[in-house]
Design a protein around this motif. Structure first.
Motif, PDB file in Angstrom:
ATOM      1  N   LEU A   1      -0.284  -6.596  -2.999  1.00 36.00           N
ATOM      2  CA  LEU A   1       0.305  -7.787  -2.376  1.00 36.00           C
ATOM      3  C   LEU A   1       0.525  -8.903  -3.386  1.00 36.00           C
ATOM      4  O   LEU A   1       1.434  -9.723  -3.230  1.00 36.00           O
ATOM      5  CB  LEU A   1      -0.586  -8.291  -1.229  1.00 36.00           C
ATOM      6  CG  LEU A   1      -0.701  -7.387   0.004  1.00 36.00           C
ATOM      7  CD1 LEU A   1      -1.602  -8.016   1.052  1.00 36.00           C
ATOM      8  CD2 LEU A   1       0.673  -7.110   0.600  1.00 36.00           C
ATOM      9  N   PHE A   2      -0.307  -8.940  -4.446  1.00 36.08           N
ATOM     10  CA  PHE A   2      -0.161  -9.993  -5.458  1.00 36.08           C
ATOM     11  C   PHE A   2       0.693  -9.543  -6.644  1.00 36.08           C
ATOM     12  O   PHE A   2       1.191 -10.367  -7.393  1.00 36.08           O
ATOM     13  CB  PHE A   2      -1.544 -10.452  -5.953  1.00 36.08           C
ATOM     14  CG  PHE A   2      -2.225 -11.409  -5.022  1.00 36.08           C
ATOM     15  CD1 PHE A   2      -2.821 -10.961  -3.847  1.00 36.08           C
ATOM     16  CD2 PHE A   2      -2.260 -12.773  -5.281  1.00 36.08           C
ATOM     17  CE1 PHE A   2      -3.444 -11.841  -2.965  1.00 36.08           C
ATOM     18  CE2 PHE A   2      -2.875 -13.658  -4.404  1.00 36.08           C
ATOM     19  CZ  PHE A   2      -3.465 -13.188  -3.249  1.00 36.08           C
TER      20      PHE A   2
ATOM     21  N   LEU B   1       3.330  -7.028  -6.404  1.00 33.88           N
ATOM     22  CA  LEU B   1       4.706  -6.704  -6.031  1.00 33.88           C
ATOM     23  C   LEU B   1       5.683  -7.867  -6.231  1.00 33.88           C
ATOM     24  O   LEU B   1       6.777  -7.664  -6.749  1.00 33.88           O
ATOM     25  CB  LEU B   1       4.764  -6.238  -4.572  1.00 33.88           C
ATOM     26  CG  LEU B   1       4.606  -4.742  -4.319  1.00 33.88           C
ATOM     27  CD1 LEU B   1       4.590  -4.468  -2.821  1.00 33.88           C
ATOM     28  CD2 LEU B   1       5.748  -3.964  -4.967  1.00 33.88           C
ATOM     29  N   PRO B   2       5.299  -9.102  -5.834  1.00 36.02           N
ATOM     30  CA  PRO B   2       6.284 -10.187  -5.986  1.00 36.02           C
ATOM     31  C   PRO B   2       6.542 -10.560  -7.440  1.00 36.02           C
ATOM     32  O   PRO B   2       7.535 -11.220  -7.722  1.00 36.02           O
ATOM     33  CB  PRO B   2       5.636 -11.380  -5.257  1.00 36.02           C
ATOM     34  CG  PRO B   2       4.414 -10.879  -4.604  1.00 36.02           C
ATOM     35  CD  PRO B   2       4.066  -9.556  -5.166  1.00 36.02           C
TER      36      PRO B   2
END
Lengths: 316, 316, 316
Positions: free
Chosen positions: C301-302, C304-305
């Motif tokens: 979640l941290f 991927l962006p």
């Protein structure tokens, strides 16, 4: 001025509209519903959630064109409504809300990278995923009060009931159920709020207002037909996900023939009701609400086969 | 004429064969098994499910080459067998079957878009996903009768039992277990049906018949060794998923050395048994059957590392 | 000589280090912790798991450059520690360990193909997935003894407790909790082992040692603040996943400004604690441990962006 426009567009983007006046009416509906239910913290949670999510996008330096479309904040407002509905309005509850709302901004960017090559968006799933994490965590944390989460239980079958004349609502009742289904998109249980939402949508895009009504009414009708508990239908619990599926498929699906597009949206409404019921069953043992996951899952199942292989332009 | 061929090829594609005569024998096996078990609705569910799924492909205008290979209908026939096995044969039960079978056609197209760049197919997962949704929903809907779903319960460990001489089956029994494992691919519990399935496969592709037998026997043997409940093994519950894994890996895996390919399929059978047991545990609290999910998951885990980066040609 | 180096690098890669001396100290810590706890089989499980996973890579002919970086075996060592922690040291238990450890090697290759276009790795998820499958299966198999798995139960909320002065640990205690959090990465509950791990990391990369300490201390602090059970925090249960998230984000995230990178890692630690708590809740009904899944999920979640669209070079 632009900041205010951007802020209200974020509210409206929950319903796929980049229209600030629509956002104003949606927020008015949220305040009306939250205050009349005696839970003003839900309305203020919405305000804080939106603001935090937008500020996070600024801090992370994300591209401004998404911001002006209101795409930074729409998951944040849902986090605000949900966390203040299910958790207590305590300092740690608000701290969780801030972290969770901020998270949606970058989780959306990450998840959209998965969907981009397939031509689908993450829709409201950043809100669903982040909120599930924080609600499930809240049950393990003594410091966060839980005020409205269902008790974890093994799913039990409802008693076999066939649709009878007695269990059918009157036309007035059915209209109220339909409007409540629309208000439940923001976790508000009020037909008056639902009516304000419809007006807000009509300002932005009449077709969206129409599909919202068709989605909610269709969801309630299918749920009635298959014998879902009347109580749940009456409070709009089988309406909010079909509302979003209906707007998404009815106004944004890349289908060129209007009739085919409408039929696809109608079938999508039926499918969403089954996904909604199945998620109610699957989540019972962990006591979590489905949030708008049924909308996301159903819309993916109906969008993936028809989506194009390029970057979508609407609602990223 | 072509329509009939296409229809029976859809039946055979469950076992990865684009062969109408194979489909005829599989359908004969289904009717034999369903009628002798006193559940003719399962056989007719198979007929309706296949037909609905194929018609859906026509209505949606999907490419004909997939249809002629029987790829539109194979998920639909499994939906028909499963829904009429677990749900009551009522008007609403049949309505659910029709919607669910239709859904598999476009869900397959959507899911294949995910697997395509990785060189893997969705296999029977469109059936698994759609059927899970409808079975879980059925428990929430009073209008749909449930006749055979397990009661949701917390998983309990089986009493510690070591393999002893007494618990071993005779050779005849073991052959029956093996054939029942093959018949369970279509949720039929009959060694005679299994025998018909083997003959059908042998007509289409002898290697597929061989791997079906090896998969089912291997699955039963591994389950016996690790102490799974004899009752479940005897009814083929540890056989049906390994059967499909064995055919997929043994005949379709892109491995050029025959010996390596065979070893890979054998290891895949062992892996599938563990996935099967784990899914039995994981699904206990929601009372859902694993369907052929263990086959899909195991085959993905064994196919992904070896699949090529281009569009697969077999069973897309 | 090279084989030995490769072997110990595999141990160190659990903590993202391709450094054999680091691996020697980690293994020493595992043996120290396992023998003092009276569970030598955990240490020997680690040895067998690593070896099997590496040999599997040889048999499958995978590219040697990954092997020399220690990337074949790091999931295998975790399988060895986990299976010998939760299952009995019986012949069938060891057979399961061998199959499970071997599986991680090709499951990692398969899962990395999913993450590659997105610029993220499968991290320790091949271990998590394979171990969940085998632990869940063990509960269904009478032949495998379960020695330490939690009993499946519906999640219950902890009694509401606010952080008070009495429940706060002393500084010495908090240091022990922090070190135990680091040792729990390998399922060892010993602050002495944790200290050895820190030394091992410092040899390979001082920043990694620092982030391990910050991750574990930060995880414990956040868990304390939000009222997680003190017992669990004291045994490092809220530390091991943040340790890995902190090393991953703090040393490997593609962020160029050191301050922004550090802030990102700190926020990642907070996020991991919530994911950890939520997984404890979600897995309760099936009685499975979260393993390092919270680290994997939070790091995705941290990461991927911010990840780039090319093949990553570190820890593939």
């Amino acid at each position: 001025m632009n900041a205010i426009k951007l802020w209200f567009r974020s509210v409206a983007q929950v319903m796929f509209q980049a229209n600030a006046w629509c956002g104003v009416l949606l927020l008015a509906g949220i305040f009306l519903g939250a205050y009349s239910a005696g839970t003003p913290e839900v309305a203020w949670g919405a305000v804080v959630g939106t603001t935090v999510a937008i500020l996070t996008g600024c801090l992370l330096g994300y591209p401004r064109d998404e911001a002006t479309q209101g795409l930074w904040g729409f998951n944040g407002i849902l986090v605000g409504c949900a966390l203040m509905t299910f958790l207590g309005s305590t300092p740690l509850g608000w701290a969780a809300l801030v972290v969770c709302a901020a998270m949606t901004t970058w989780v959306r960017v990450g998840l959209n990278r998965l969907g981009e090559p397939l031509g689908v968006s993450s829709y409201t799933f950043p809100f669903v995923l982040s909120t599930w994490i924080f609600l499930a965590a809240a049950r393990m944390f003594g410091g966060i009060d839980i005020v409205a989460l269902a008790h974890p239980m093994l799913p039990t079958s409802f008693v076999h009931t066939h649709l009878s004349h007695d269990s059918l609502p009157t036309l007035i009742e059915f209209c109220q159920w339909t409007l409540r289904g629309i208000s439940q998109v923001f976790l508000i249980d009020s037909w008056l709020t639902g009516a304000l939402f419809v007006v807000g949508l009509a300002i932005a895009r009449p077709a969206a207002a129409l599909w919202a009504v068709v989605g909610s009414a269709g969801g309630a009708a299918v749920a009635l037909l298959f014998g879902a508990p009347t109580e749940a239908i009456a409070h709009g619990m089988y309406g909010f996900s079909p509302v979003l599926t209906a707007i998404a498929l009815g106004t944004l699906a890349p289908i060129h023939t209007p009739l085919r597009k409408a039929v696809w949206a109608l079938v999508g409404i039926v499918g969403t009701v089954f996904v909604q019921a199945s998620m109610n069953e699957l989540l019972a043992p962990v006591g979590l609400p489905s949030l708008t996951a049924p909308f996301c899952i159903a819309t993916w199942l109906f969008m993936l086969p028809i989506a194009n292989n390029h970057k979508p332009t609407k609602k990223d």
